[in-house]
Design an enzyme around this catalytic site. Structure first.
Site, short mmCIF file in Angstrom:
data_model
loop_
_atom_site.label_atom_id
_atom_site.label_comp_id
_atom_site.label_asym_id
_atom_site.label_seq_id
_atom_site.Cartn_x
_atom_site.Cartn_y
_atom_site.Cartn_z
N LYS A 22 52.50 48.61 -40.01
CA LYS A 22 52.42 49.91 -40.70
C LYS A 22 53.48 49.95 -41.78
CE LYS A 22 56.35 51.80 -38.87
NZ LYS A 22 57.57 51.97 -39.70
N ASP A 147 57.21 54.61 -31.89
CA ASP A 147 56.12 54.21 -32.79
C ASP A 147 54.87 53.74 -32.04
OD1 ASP A 147 57.72 54.81 -34.92
OD2 ASP A 147 58.03 52.74 -35.57
#
Length: 299
Positions: A22, A147
């Site tokens: 990401k 995350d």
């Protein structure tokens, strides 16, 4: 990107399971809670650069990583911890052999370890037939790191709170040039720095969706650049090619830096000019996690 997931008829194996990286399209620190956790706002963008993992069921309850991963002892690997967490939660007697093909940099701010853990939870939920839904898996993932739930959520997200509040967001279809400056940035060092600004004015998800004239920045960047000037060097190099001011920035708590371009050709031209002392690559923006798109195994 090779995201084809190979399964066997008896469903004893899952091979080539993707764990995508990401990028933080921006990262604002808006405050700090009394317990020390930082309040943030960010847009998490999935990209098509991936680690891949192979899983094979064992019937003796043992969870084992079959290959060495440089700098990551098996006992502390988030992949192994994720497998054990799910095994305990589901009270299973099954085990698994795991092979991790590492492509994403560690300490790069691209979420590699968290993504590996998320893919492990999703794959083993299927292989072990745990039948947990996405929300259950996200709650488990939160125990491994802030995350991890995002990768199980499986689509680009406007993120708030300490990283646990997510709302799906559509992002531009674009390409990124990513540079690894070659330094490892410990996240706690950045967040504990007294120089870190923690009072950025909160924005609304509609500000991002409408591309409002907000300064989309990474509040952790200045601290990381002060500690590691090579990060600043990479950002400054990319700045000469940015289309909009501020496009070139650091992701997460570093150390990778990136810049967006409208298409693959534009990104490739810049990639060919990156100085050779940096590792660099291009990646395409994804709208969904490749496991979501495969529909291979997520009930």
């Amino acid at each position: 990107m090779h995201s084809a997931i190979t399964t066997t008829a008896a469903q004893t194996k899952l091979l080539n399971c993707p764990a995508p990286a990401k990028l933080n399209l921006f990262l604002h620190i808006t405050g700090r809670r009394e317990d020390g956790y930082h309040l943030l706002q960010s847009v998490f963008q999935l990209i098509d650069r991936c680690d891949t993992l192979d899983f094979e069921i064992r019937d003796d309850g043992i969870i084992k990583r079959e290959n060495e991963v440089a700098g990551v002892p098996e006992e502390s690997d988030l992949v192994i911890r994720a497998a054990r967490l799910l095994q305990r939660h589901a009270e299973l007697k099954l085990g698994v052999n795991i092979r991790l093909h590492k492509r994403l940099p560690m300490g790069g701010g691209v979420g590699g370890g968290s993504s590996d853990a998320a893919t492990t939870l999703m794959a083993l939920n299927h292989l072990w037939q745990c039948n947990l839904d996405k929300n259950d898996l996200m709650q488990l993932g939160l125990q491994l790191g802030a995350d991890v739930p995002f990768f199980i959520f499986g689509q680009n997200a406007f993120v708030e709170g300490i990283g646990e509040q997510m709302e799906a967001v559509t992002t531009p279809n674009q390409w990124f040039v990513v540079i690894e400056p070659g330094v490892h940035v410990p996240t706690p060092t950045i967040f504990s720095a007294k120089e870190l600004t923690r009072n950025t004015k909160p924005v609304k998800i509609t500000d991002f969706s409408n591309a409002a004239k907000v300064e989309w920045k990474n509040d952790l960047q200045a601290v990381a650049c002060a500690l590691h000037p090579t990060i600043a060097d990479a950002i400054n190099w990319l700045k000469q090619y940015e289309i909009n001011q501020g496009d070139a920035k650091m992701t997460g708590s570093g150390s990778c830096v990136f810049c967006a371009f409208p298409n693959e050709d534009a990104a490739t031209k810049i990639l060919q000019q990156v100085p050779h002392h940096w590792t660099s690559w291009i990646a395409k923006a994804l709208q969904q996690h490749p496991i979501n798109l495969s529909n291979e195994f997520l009930g």
